[in-house]
Design a protein around this motif. Structure first.
Motif, PDB file in Angstrom:
ATOM      1  N   LYS A 202      29.682  79.133  24.655  1.00  0.00           N
ATOM      2  CA  LYS A 202      29.941  80.556  24.475  1.00  0.00           C
ATOM      3  C   LYS A 202      30.742  80.834  23.209  1.00  0.00           C
ATOM      4  CE  LYS A 202      29.919  81.521  29.451  1.00  0.00           C
ATOM      5  NZ  LYS A 202      30.747  81.933  30.622  1.00  0.00           N
ATOM      6  N   GLU A 203      31.602  79.892  22.832  1.00  0.00           N
ATOM      7  CA  GLU A 203      32.375  80.068  21.608  1.00  0.00           C
ATOM      8  C   GLU A 203      32.243  78.834  20.725  1.00  0.00           C
ATOM      9  OE1 GLU A 203      36.815  78.708  23.131  1.00  0.00           O
ATOM     10  OE2 GLU A 203      36.293  80.840  23.166  1.00  0.00           O
ATOM     11  N   SER A 204      32.424  79.014  19.447  1.00  0.00           N
ATOM     12  CA  SER A 204      32.308  77.918  18.504  1.00  0.00           C
ATOM     13  C   SER A 204      33.452  76.928  18.703  1.00  0.00           C
ATOM     14  CB  SER A 204      32.338  78.466  17.074  1.00  0.00           C
ATOM     15  OG  SER A 204      32.268  77.426  16.131  1.00  0.00           O
ATOM     16  N   LEU A 205      33.119  75.650  18.822  1.00  0.00           N
ATOM     17  CA  LEU A 205      34.138  74.641  19.073  1.00  0.00           C
ATOM     18  C   LEU A 205      34.834  74.228  17.780  1.00  0.00           C
ATOM     19  CD1 LEU A 205      32.468  72.272  21.698  1.00  0.00           C
ATOM     20  CD2 LEU A 205      33.896  74.294  22.063  1.00  0.00           C
ATOM     21  N   LYS A 206      36.132  73.965  17.880  1.00  0.00           N
ATOM     22  CA  LYS A 206      36.936  73.584  16.728  1.00  0.00           C
ATOM     23  C   LYS A 206      36.830  72.092  16.409  1.00  0.00           C
ATOM     24  CE  LYS A 206      40.268  77.297  17.564  1.00  0.00           C
ATOM     25  NZ  LYS A 206      41.674  77.625  17.898  1.00  0.00           N
ATOM     26  N   ALA A 207      36.269  71.325  17.309  1.00  0.00           N
ATOM     27  CA  ALA A 207      36.177  69.879  17.103  1.00  0.00           C
ATOM     28  C   ALA A 207      35.365  69.558  15.855  1.00  0.00           C
ATOM     29  CB  ALA A 207      35.539  69.221  18.318  1.00  0.00           C
ATOM     30  N   LYS A 208      35.855  68.577  15.070  1.00  0.00           N
ATOM     31  CA  LYS A 208      35.141  68.159  13.869  1.00  0.00           C
ATOM     32  C   LYS A 208      33.971  67.229  14.208  1.00  0.00           C
ATOM     33  CE  LYS A 208      39.143  68.472  10.790  1.00  0.00           C
ATOM     34  NZ  LYS A 208      40.048  67.694   9.882  1.00  0.00           N
ATOM     35  N   PHE A 209      34.116  66.481  15.310  1.00  0.00           N
ATOM     36  CA  PHE A 209      33.080  65.503  15.657  1.00  0.00           C
ATOM     37  C   PHE A 209      33.216  65.137  17.132  1.00  0.00           C
ATOM     38  CE2 PHE A 209      31.920  60.946  16.164  1.00  0.00           C
ATOM     39  CZ  PHE A 209      30.568  61.040  15.874  1.00  0.00           C
ATOM     40  N   VAL A 210      32.079  64.988  17.795  1.00  0.00           N
ATOM     41  CA  VAL A 210      32.051  64.547  19.191  1.00  0.00           C
ATOM     42  C   VAL A 210      31.090  63.374  19.307  1.00  0.00           C
ATOM     43  CG1 VAL A 210      31.512  65.151  21.580  1.00  0.00           C
ATOM     44  CG2 VAL A 210      32.558  66.856  20.068  1.00  0.00           C
ATOM     45  N   TRP A 211      31.609  62.248  19.774  1.00  0.00           N
ATOM     46  CA  TRP A 211      30.768  61.089  20.072  1.00  0.00           C
ATOM     47  C   TRP A 211      30.568  61.054  21.582  1.00  0.00           C
ATOM     48  CZ3 TRP A 211      30.816  56.980  23.254  1.00  0.00           C
ATOM     49  CH2 TRP A 211      29.917  55.942  22.981  1.00  0.00           C
ATOM     50  N   LEU A 212      29.327  60.826  22.008  1.00  0.00           N
ATOM     51  CA  LEU A 212      28.992  60.832  23.431  1.00  0.00           C
ATOM     52  C   LEU A 212      28.121  59.635  23.756  1.00  0.00           C
ATOM     53  CD1 LEU A 212      28.887  62.366  26.193  1.00  0.00           C
ATOM     54  CD2 LEU A 212      26.910  63.612  25.282  1.00  0.00           C
ATOM     55  N   GLY A 213      28.488  58.880  24.774  1.00  0.00           N
ATOM     56  CA  GLY A 213      27.710  57.714  25.159  1.00  0.00           C
ATOM     57  C   GLY A 213      27.588  57.583  26.663  1.00  0.00           C
ATOM     58  N   VAL A 214      26.468  56.966  27.114  1.00  0.00           N
ATOM     59  CA  VAL A 214      26.223  56.799  28.545  1.00  0.00           C
ATOM     60  C   VAL A 214      25.305  55.604  28.763  1.00  0.00           C
ATOM     61  CG1 VAL A 214      24.208  58.334  28.557  1.00  0.00           C
ATOM     62  CG2 VAL A 214      25.552  58.044  30.655  1.00  0.00           C
TER      63      VAL A 214
END
Length: 273
Positions: A202-214
């Motif tokens: 809903k809103e723009s995230l401030k995070a510069k980078f998100v790493w996701l693993g599974v």
């Protein structure tokens, strides 16, 4: 014989579900490359946390700080997996116990509030986040003269859920997030569903980078197979649709616990670039 076999299978299932509670020793190689220490801090509510520090030897300043949940177990695992190259200042957030995983406390601390008896032993993520923001983070910045350093947050399982919780607070406290095998079944995925509209945040995230693993084989009967539960793959699609810089990795042939050392190796590779 049938009863014996059923008991054996039940015992095996329980052992597979339970985490390994033995903390591995810190390797000589890790000690050669990091100055390692620990201290005890308390939250406003009186919760006791054991904080582990690993400062790369020879580093003149701390450009990045990696905060890790499940510090009793995975802080040591990360250090022992280190081979060479650049590394961040590592801060492991754990508990004053000899066990690798304090199941009751991590359930309380890493999970957001959710309705229903199934989730009644959790719901303390907001208080835990406040401890990190208002007590731990200022302590680390002062102790290591690191106010200008980029802050990164790592978590696996409930820790991954907590990292997502912090990401969605969108306060800019952390710059980068490493979310491994997040327990999105908790609270029937409401934490993520409530933050999304039309397939994106809903809103723009401030995070510069998100790493996701599974792990490819991550399943939990009665949890991940319930209708309406979102998955890490769903989260990856939402990150893409929202224009968040991210990387998503599926570990082929790996289970929920089996991904841990593989994820930590990739985290180290990221910082060594």
């Amino acid at each position: 014989m049938v009863k014996f076999l059923m008991a054996l299978l039940l015992s095996a299932a329980v052992s597979l579900a339970a985490p390994n509670q033995t903390v591995e020793p810190i390797s000589p190689h890790a000690r050669e490359n990091f100055d390692i220490s620990s201290e005890i801090l308390k939250s406003e509510q009186g919760q006791i946390y054991k904080i582990f520090y690993a400062v790369p030897k020879g580093a003149k300043k701390q450009d990045k700080i990696l905060f890790m949940t499940d510090g009793n177990a995975q802080f040591v695992t990360l250090l022992n997996l280190y081979e060479r190259g650049a590394a961040p200042l590592i801060v492991g957030i754990g508990y004053d116990t000899n066990l690798a995983y304090d199941v009751a406390n991590r359930t309380r601390d890493y999970t957001p509030k959710a309705a229903g008896e199934e989730f009644s032993k959790g719901g303390g993520a907001d208080k835990f986040y406040k401890f990190i923001k208002e007590i731990l983070l200022p302590r680390v910045e002062a102790k290591f003269d690191a106010k200008q350093s980029e802050k990164c947050l790592y978590g696996h399982s409930f820790g991954g859920l907590f990292a997502l919780f912090v990401l969605l607070q969108n306060e800019g406290v952390f710059d980068e997030f490493f979310i491994a095998s997040p327990s999105l079944w908790w609270g029937d995925s409401e934490i993520l569903k409530n933050a999304v509209q039309g397939g994106k945040f809903k809103e723009s995230l401030k995070a510069k980078f998100v790493w996701l693993g599974v792990g490819e084989l991550e399943k939990r009967a009665g949890k991940t197979d319930r209708g309406g539960i979102l998955s890490a793959r769903d989260l990856a699609k939402i990150l893409d649709a929202s224009g968040v810089k991210n990387e998503f990795k599926i570990y082929e042939g790996q289970t929920h616990g089996g991904v841990i050392p593989l994820v930590l190796k990739d985290v180290l590779k990221y910082f060594a670039k």
